[in-house]
Design an enzyme around this catalytic site. Structure first.
Site, mmCIF file in Angstrom:
data_model
loop_
_atom_site.group_PDB
_atom_site.id
_atom_site.type_symbol
_atom_site.label_atom_id
_atom_site.label_comp_id
_atom_site.label_asym_id
_atom_site.label_seq_id
_atom_site.Cartn_x
_atom_site.Cartn_y
_atom_site.Cartn_z
ATOM 1 N N GLY A 85 0.794 -1.226 0.000
ATOM 2 C CA GLY A 85 0.000 0.000 0.000
ATOM 3 C C GLY A 85 0.819 1.265 0.000
ATOM 4 O O GLY A 85 0.651 2.125 -0.861
ATOM 5 N N GLY A 87 3.797 1.760 -0.892
ATOM 6 C CA GLY A 87 4.774 1.833 -1.969
ATOM 7 C C GLY A 87 5.802 0.736 -1.967
ATOM 8 O O GLY A 87 6.283 0.339 -3.011
ATOM 9 N N GLU A 150 -6.986 -0.699 3.348
ATOM 10 C CA GLU A 150 -7.267 -2.090 3.704
ATOM 11 C C GLU A 150 -8.748 -2.434 3.528
ATOM 12 O O GLU A 150 -9.080 -3.530 3.055
ATOM 13 C CB GLU A 150 -6.824 -2.344 5.145
ATOM 14 C CG GLU A 150 -5.335 -2.143 5.336
ATOM 15 C CD GLU A 150 -4.945 -1.601 6.694
ATOM 16 O OE1 GLU A 150 -3.762 -1.281 6.873
ATOM 17 O OE2 GLU A 150 -5.831 -1.462 7.580
#
Length: 183
Positions: A85, A87, A150
């Site tokens: 998420g 990177g 998420e």
């Protein structure tokens, strides 16, 4: 409290208003065409990845979660799906290197399409949602830290499973037949 629920749901809806449906369909195609599939994610992203692994198994695909004792080696024709998420994570980047060296393809699910993991991936699926990489400042989600990303993963992965089910011609009954009876 109902205002918080509504705000969280509106934020999730906003993510899906901005998602690239062609990229979602491309990811579905990559998954459908893979031989063996291994999945990996850290923290709460890892929990969502495990949920996706379970559903891919229910679809009848050859799937494993990295770190489980039964994870097979990957090679040509196989796929490593990782979540990064913010990177990139050192473990994600390391596993991607191993998979690539073995001839497998990589699919990165991320909020940072210019991050390290995305730059090294064969395929990138961007979820345009806040993660811990950008959870400070004036415009932040009502949900803490990376929860918007998420939560969006959960919804996206379930939609991808529906698309895969249709593409693979897998019935609901066949999926149910693959569900464990050891609960």
């Amino acid at each position: 409290m109902p205002k918080l629920y509504n705000q969280a749901l509106q934020e999730l809806a906003g993510v899906f208003d901005r998602i690239d449906e062609q990229a979602v369909d491309a990811a579905v195609g990559v998954i459908a065409g893979a031989g063996r599939i291994a999945l990996y994610g850290v923290g709460r992203e890892g929990l969502q990845i495990k949920g996706l692994a379970m559903r891919l198994y229910h679809l009848g695909l050859k799937v494993a979660v990295v770190g489980d004792m039964t994870t097979p080696p990957l090679g040509s024709g196989d796929l490593l799906i990782v979540s990064a998420g913010p990177g990139g994570f050192s473990t994600v980047l390391g596993l991607m290197g191993v998979a690539t060296a073995a001839g497998a393809k990589t699919l990165v699910v991320t909020a940072q399409p210019n991050g390290d993991a995305a730059q090294r991936a064969d395929h990138v699926l961007t979820i345009p949602a806040q993660t811990m990489a950008d959870d400070q400042g004036t415009k932040v989600s009502v949900l803490p830290m990376g929860s918007l990303f998420e939560g969006a993963q959960y919804v996206l992965f379930e939609i991808m499973v529906l698309k895969l089910r249709e593409r693979l011609g897998t019935s609901t009954e066949a999926m149910r037949a693959n569900h464990t009876n050891l609960e």
